[in-house]
Design a protein around this motif. Structure first.
Motif, PDB file in Angstrom:
ATOM      1  N   LEU A  54       0.812  -1.211   0.000  1.00  0.00           N
ATOM      2  CA  LEU A  54       0.000   0.000   0.000  1.00  0.00           C
ATOM      3  C   LEU A  54       0.849   1.267   0.000  1.00  0.00           C
ATOM      4  CD1 LEU A  54      -2.848  -1.063   2.435  1.00  0.00           C
ATOM      5  CD2 LEU A  54      -3.016  -0.685  -0.025  1.00  0.00           C
ATOM      6  N   VAL A  55       1.954   1.240   0.726  1.00  0.00           N
ATOM      7  CA  VAL A  55       2.841   2.407   0.727  1.00  0.00           C
ATOM      8  C   VAL A  55       3.398   2.646  -0.678  1.00  0.00           C
ATOM      9  CG1 VAL A  55       5.093   3.230   1.530  1.00  0.00           C
ATOM     10  CG2 VAL A  55       3.439   2.357   3.162  1.00  0.00           C
ATOM     11  N   LEU A  56       3.855   1.574  -1.328  1.00  0.00           N
ATOM     12  CA  LEU A  56       4.363   1.728  -2.693  1.00  0.00           C
ATOM     13  C   LEU A  56       3.279   2.228  -3.638  1.00  0.00           C
ATOM     14  CD1 LEU A  56       6.645  -1.422  -3.062  1.00  0.00           C
ATOM     15  CD2 LEU A  56       7.357   0.967  -2.904  1.00  0.00           C
ATOM     16  N   LEU A  57       2.062   1.706  -3.479  1.00  0.00           N
ATOM     17  CA  LEU A  57       0.954   2.124  -4.329  1.00  0.00           C
ATOM     18  C   LEU A  57       0.672   3.613  -4.174  1.00  0.00           C
ATOM     19  CD1 LEU A  57      -1.513   1.134  -6.140  1.00  0.00           C
ATOM     20  CD2 LEU A  57      -2.774   1.157  -3.992  1.00  0.00           C
ATOM     21  N   PHE A  58       0.585   4.079  -2.929  1.00  0.00           N
ATOM     22  CA  PHE A  58       0.280   5.488  -2.705  1.00  0.00           C
ATOM     23  C   PHE A  58       1.455   6.395  -3.070  1.00  0.00           C
ATOM     24  CE2 PHE A  58      -3.098   3.751   0.078  1.00  0.00           C
ATOM     25  CZ  PHE A  58      -4.171   4.342  -0.572  1.00  0.00           C
ATOM     26  N   VAL A  59       2.675   5.918  -2.916  1.00  0.00           N
ATOM     27  CA  VAL A  59       3.828   6.720  -3.322  1.00  0.00           C
ATOM     28  C   VAL A  59       3.845   6.894  -4.839  1.00  0.00           C
ATOM     29  CG1 VAL A  59       6.349   6.675  -3.520  1.00  0.00           C
ATOM     30  CG2 VAL A  59       5.282   6.272  -1.324  1.00  0.00           C
ATOM     31  N   ILE A  60       3.616   5.813  -5.564  1.00  0.00           N
ATOM     32  CA  ILE A  60       3.598   5.903  -7.027  1.00  0.00           C
ATOM     33  C   ILE A  60       2.427   6.767  -7.489  1.00  0.00           C
ATOM     34  CG2 ILE A  60       3.262   4.548  -9.138  1.00  0.00           C
ATOM     35  CD1 ILE A  60       4.881   2.317  -7.753  1.00  0.00           C
ATOM     36  N   LYS A  61       1.272   6.622  -6.839  1.00  0.00           N
ATOM     37  CA  LYS A  61       0.114   7.451  -7.174  1.00  0.00           C
ATOM     38  C   LYS A  61       0.430   8.930  -6.930  1.00  0.00           C
ATOM     39  CE  LYS A  61      -4.618   8.351  -5.745  1.00  0.00           C
ATOM     40  NZ  LYS A  61      -5.589   8.140  -4.689  1.00  0.00           N
ATOM     41  N   GLY A  66       1.436  14.539  -8.452  1.00  0.00           N
ATOM     42  CA  GLY A  66       2.085  15.769  -8.025  1.00  0.00           C
ATOM     43  C   GLY A  66       2.996  16.352  -9.089  1.00  0.00           C
ATOM     44  N   ASP A  67       3.846  17.275  -8.641  1.00  0.00           N
ATOM     45  CA  ASP A  67       4.801  17.947  -9.512  1.00  0.00           C
ATOM     46  C   ASP A  67       6.015  17.040  -9.698  1.00  0.00           C
ATOM     47  OD1 ASP A  67       6.214  19.782 -10.983  1.00  0.00           O
ATOM     48  OD2 ASP A  67       6.701  21.083  -9.274  1.00  0.00           O
ATOM     49  N   ILE A  68       6.169  16.469 -10.884  1.00  0.00           N
ATOM     50  CA  ILE A  68       7.232  15.492 -11.140  1.00  0.00           C
ATOM     51  C   ILE A  68       8.611  16.149 -11.095  1.00  0.00           C
ATOM     52  CG2 ILE A  68       7.183  15.653 -13.647  1.00  0.00           C
ATOM     53  CD1 ILE A  68       7.459  12.397 -11.720  1.00  0.00           C
ATOM     54  N   LYS A  69       8.710  17.414 -11.502  1.00  0.00           N
ATOM     55  CA  LYS A  69      10.006  18.101 -11.489  1.00  0.00           C
ATOM     56  C   LYS A  69      10.519  18.253 -10.056  1.00  0.00           C
ATOM     57  CE  LYS A  69      12.251  22.350 -12.949  1.00  0.00           C
ATOM     58  NZ  LYS A  69      12.081  23.681 -13.525  1.00  0.00           N
ATOM     59  N   LYS A  70       9.632  18.653  -9.157  1.00  0.00           N
ATOM     60  CA  LYS A  70      10.016  18.826  -7.763  1.00  0.00           C
ATOM     61  C   LYS A  70      10.400  17.479  -7.140  1.00  0.00           C
ATOM     62  CE  LYS A  70       8.385  21.687  -4.000  1.00  0.00           C
ATOM     63  NZ  LYS A  70       7.254  22.411  -3.442  1.00  0.00           N
TER      64      LYS A  70
END
Length: 143
Positions: A54-61, A66-70
């Motif tokens: 679940l942590v990996l799922l929410f991190v990837i989500k 979000g802002d990919i550059k940041k």
């Protein structure tokens, strides 16, 4: 049904199963306790696996929402800290003979990796404390 409700139901079910197994371990004899403690470990591994998934799922989500550059800049800064920590750790500043006499098999590479991890921790701790202090000082002067 939202994901939050599903996760609450799963967490409640796992808590009940864990409580039942714990009561069986406490109430049972020694043989039952040994076999049930193995089952408790299996439940703990299952819960750990679910949590990591679940942590990996929410991190990837969160990465894609979000802002990919940041995000990439933050990951890059973390990688730079790890690289700097690895470069400044020597690995040869410790007498490894007493450890190897005890059969631990610690090599210079292992010592270098441990030193790099400690250096990275120290650098990140100083950066975190410094950023909290800087934020506090800015709030003081902006009021």
């Amino acid at each position: 049904m939202g994901l939050h409700k599903i996760l609450k139901i799963v967490a409640f079910a796992l808590a009940i199963i864990g409580a039942i197994v714990a009561l069986i371990i406490i109430a049972g004899d020694e043989d039952t306790a040994l076999s049930m403690s193995g089952n408790m470990l299996l439940i703990a591994y299952a819960v750990l696996g679910i949590v990591i998934l679940l942590v990996l799922l929410f991190v990837i989500k969160g990465l894609f929402a979000g802002d990919i550059k940041k995000t990439l800049m933050t990951v890059g800064a973390f990688a730079v800290v790890i690289i700097i920590s690895y470069v400044i750790s020597s690995g040869s500043d410790l007498n490894l003979q007493p450890f190897n006499d005890k059969g631990l098999g610690i090599t210079e590479a292992i010592s270098k990796n441990v030193g790099a991890g400690l250096n990275a921790f120290y650098i990140l701790a100083v950066l975190a404390i410094g950023s909290m202090l800087l934020g506090g000082v800015k709030k003081l002067f902006n009021k």
